[in-house]
Design a protein around this motif. Structure first.
Motif, short mmCIF file in Angstrom:
data_model
loop_
_atom_site.label_atom_id
_atom_site.label_comp_id
_atom_site.label_asym_id
_atom_site.label_seq_id
_atom_site.Cartn_x
_atom_site.Cartn_y
_atom_site.Cartn_z
N VAL A 392 0.83 -1.29 -0.13
CA VAL A 392 0.18 -0.12 0.14
C VAL A 392 0.74 1.36 -0.01
CG1 VAL A 392 -2.40 0.60 0.77
CG2 VAL A 392 -0.99 -1.22 2.18
N GLN A 393 1.87 1.25 -0.93
CA GLN A 393 2.66 2.47 -1.05
C GLN A 393 2.14 3.94 -1.26
OE1 GLN A 393 6.56 1.50 -2.39
NE2 GLN A 393 6.75 -0.08 -1.03
N THR A 414 7.14 -0.56 7.30
CA THR A 414 7.64 0.79 7.60
C THR A 414 8.96 1.03 7.39
OG1 THR A 414 8.08 -0.30 10.01
CG2 THR A 414 6.04 1.01 9.60
N THR A 415 10.01 0.08 7.15
CA THR A 415 11.35 0.10 6.82
C THR A 415 11.30 0.66 5.05
OG1 THR A 415 11.38 -2.15 6.54
CG2 THR A 415 12.65 -0.97 8.18
N TYR A 436 3.39 6.15 1.78
CA TYR A 436 3.91 5.58 2.92
C TYR A 436 3.07 6.21 4.31
CZ TYR A 436 7.64 4.87 -0.35
OH TYR A 436 8.32 4.49 -1.37
N ALA A 437 1.71 6.12 3.91
CA ALA A 437 0.83 7.22 4.69
C ALA A 437 0.35 6.10 5.99
CB ALA A 437 -0.26 7.64 3.90
N TYR A 438 1.31 5.63 6.71
CA TYR A 438 1.06 4.61 7.73
C TYR A 438 -0.10 5.13 8.71
CZ TYR A 438 5.29 2.63 5.30
OH TYR A 438 5.98 2.29 4.74
N PHE A 482 10.89 11.80 8.10
CA PHE A 482 10.28 11.93 6.65
C PHE A 482 8.79 12.06 6.92
CE2 PHE A 482 8.72 10.07 2.67
CZ PHE A 482 9.37 10.77 1.77
N HIS A 483 8.10 13.12 6.49
CA HIS A 483 6.72 13.28 6.55
C HIS A 483 6.28 12.77 8.11
CE1 HIS A 483 5.79 14.73 2.59
NE2 HIS A 483 7.07 14.14 2.31
N PRO A 484 6.58 13.39 9.06
CA PRO A 484 6.24 12.78 10.42
C PRO A 484 4.98 12.69 10.56
CG PRO A 484 7.34 15.05 10.34
CD PRO A 484 7.40 14.48 9.15
N GLU A 485 4.04 13.54 9.97
CA GLU A 485 2.62 13.18 10.36
C GLU A 485 2.18 11.65 10.01
OE1 GLU A 485 3.99 14.75 7.74
OE2 GLU A 485 2.74 14.39 5.87
#
Ligand code: ZN
Length: 556
Positions: A392-393, A414-415, A436-438, A482-485
């Protein structure tokens, strides 16, 4: 007896009182305890049970491979006794780690190939190959793990130097993502493939001439030509993989797609008692596996087969991921759908009818959309089938809500975020906001599963914990993440590699937390993952791994 002595001491001088109390105490402690005998007690620990309340306990008891008690040290030592007591010295304990998406057998096999990971140039690769060939003079020469994004010239290599060095030895070098290979002429010839058999994007040419780089379906065709690894070779690979996995705290792995014959090898090795790691093996949709649908899922203590692995597209690094709009750095392509929609839909329907789970590899937003369309149509609404999308990238913004609406489970790595962050934005531009919107994905169902996709990434699940929480590389870059949100919390990260990973395989009642009645799989670390400084997290080391109540790894 205790009360009699204490009563008498009231009339005796202090010194004698003290002595008698000590004697009484020593008698009490040396007496056989009334506790129930168990196989193992761990005390003086800080146990993150990962139960629904995230309770912290300090002792546990194990009998017949099952946790029979978890609680305070007093509770456990009063209730149980054992000849086998481990004093954890205050160290932290967690449920055995679960990798929700990896290629366990493939990893074992790559341990037998030339390791090209972290190479800094193509010349370095040539040196490694020469050395490997000296040590392994038979058969094809295979290497794995190269990534041209790590090189000074970030361009696919070609096979000219391989042909000079190895004119008669077939050489196949697999890129880190597994979706591209470099093959020399001897390998192309031996495989009998014809470049016209493939979609234009799958065979890379320069000035009309093949460079030796092949993508996606062409990769499979080339690899099918490699003489198969013997059963013995596979058994050795599985045992090597197990040894390394136990050493990083993994007690369960979910293998993302195996043919029927390989699942049978795993099964027999587990039955013999040699392979102890628990495996949730997704089935590749080969003929024998599809016939398995009629018999229903396989549920054994260490083997669970209840899902089919499908592929919708390729990988981002080699521009095989299928995007809705063209690549930002290669406007002539938008990637590759590796299977027809009708083919995928047909398998999904069969699996649904038979009660099997579907787990589909989708990296680009077009692939995610296609599978959401298929899943939505079949699932119809809220459900507990736990159909997964692997990786699901990149997700189109309008598609996030469908994960929640149809209870579709994101199975992420997550890696991958921290491995790809150096170049992903070049590939996809502004779409990086939805990549990478985990955290955003997690919010849809309140949970997600985390894995590593090893051997594409390293096997160590703590690196996934660190990447998910911190979103920096181990050197601490970028400083704010990287996009810490889209970082997930420490609790969420731990759950994603324990209880939620178990849930993604319908195993949350048996494993994924340290609770009475569950399988006694656990791991002790030298670092407190919930409290340690960020920089310490990725350096955390496993001290002890226990599978089914048995110590399977202990740090020297
Ligand atoms: Zn994979």
């Amino acid at each position: 007896m205790k009360f009699v002595i204490l009563a008498r001491t009231k009339r005796l001088p202090d010194m004698i009182k003290y002595t008698l109390v000590m004697i009484a105490a020593s008698i009490l402690f040396s007496m056989p305890s009334k506790g129930q005998p168990v196989d193992l007690i761990v005390k003086n620990a800080k146990i993150y049970t990962v139960d629904p309340e995230f309770t912290i306990a300090d002792a546990l008891a194990v009998k017949d491979g099952i946790f029979v008690g978890v609680g305070t040290e007093e509770e456990i030592l009063n209730q149980f006794k054992s000849d086998n007591v481990i004093d954890a010295g205050g160290k932290t304990i967690y449920p055995g780690f679960i990798d929700a998406h990896c290629h366990f057998l493939m990893y074992g096999l790559t341990l037998q190939q030339a390791n090209l990971r972290d190479t800094k140039s193509f010349d370095e690769i040539l040196d490694i190959l020469k050395k490997h060939r000296k040590e392994n003079p038979e058969g094809w020469l295979e290497g794995t793990g190269w990534d041209h994004n790590d090189w000074p010239v970030k361009k696919f290599p070609d096979n000219r130097k391989l042909d000079e060095l190895f004119p008669n030895v077939p050489v196949i070098l697999t890129r880190i993502d597994g979706h591209a290979v470099l093959a020399n002429e001897a390998a192309i010839e031996a495989s009998g493939i014809h470049p016209n058999d493939f979609a234009p994007g799958e065979v890379i040419r320069e000035n009309g001439k093949m460079t030796g780089i092949f993508l996606e379906n062409a990769v499979d065709a080339l690899k099918n030509a490699i003489p198969p690894v013997s059963r013995k070779g596979k058994e050795e690979a599985l045992l090597k993989a197990q040894r390394n996995c136990f050493a990083v705290g993994l007690t369960s792995v979910q293998d993302a797609g195996l043919p029927h014959t390989d699942i049978a090898i795993i099964d027999s090795l587990q039955e013999k008692g040699n392979l102890k790691i628990r495996i949730y093996s997704m089935m590749s949709p080969d003929k024998e596996n599809m016939e398995q649908l009629a018999n229903g899922p396989v549920v054994k203590p260490r083997l669970h087969v209840a899902s089919i692995k499908l592929y919708a597209d390729g990988a981002l690094g080699s521009r095989g991921a299928k995007l809705l709009e063209p690549y930002s750095d290669a406007p002539e392509t938008s990637g590759i759908f590796v299977n027809e929609k009708e083919y995928l839909e047909n398998i999904c329907r069969k699996a649904y009818k038979a009660g099997f789970q579907i787990n589909t590899h989708c990296i680009g937003d077009a692939a995610v959309k296609r599978m959401l369309d298929i899943y939505q149509e079949i699932l119809g609404g809220p459900n507990d089938r736990r159909w997964r999308i692997e990786h699901v990238q990149i997700v189109a913004p309008e598609d996030f809500a469908r994960f929640g609406q149809f209870n579709i489970i994101p199975s992420v790595q997550t890696t991958h975020c921290t491995s790809d962050m150096y170049w992903a934005e070049e590939r996809i531009g502004d779409r990086i906001k939805y990549a990478y919107a985990y955290k955003q994905l997690l919010n849809e169902n309140g949970w997600l599963a985390n894995g590593s996709d090893f051997p594409i990434e390293e096997i160590n699940p703590i690196l996934g914990f660190y990447a998910g929480v911190v979103r920096k590389d181990p050197a601490g870059w970028p400083p704010n993440g990287f996009h810490p949100e889209n970082a997930i919390s420490r609790k969420e990260a731990l759950r994603s590699m324990t209880i939620w990973a178990a849930k993604a395989a319908f195993e949350e009642n048996e494993k994924g937390s340290i609770e009475q009645g569950k399988l006694a799989d656990f791991v002790m670390l030298d670092t407190d993952l919930m409290r340690a400084q960020e920089v310490q997290l990725s350096k955390a080391k496993v001290l002890l791994t226990v599978s089914n109540g048995e110590v399977v790894y202990q740090k020297e």
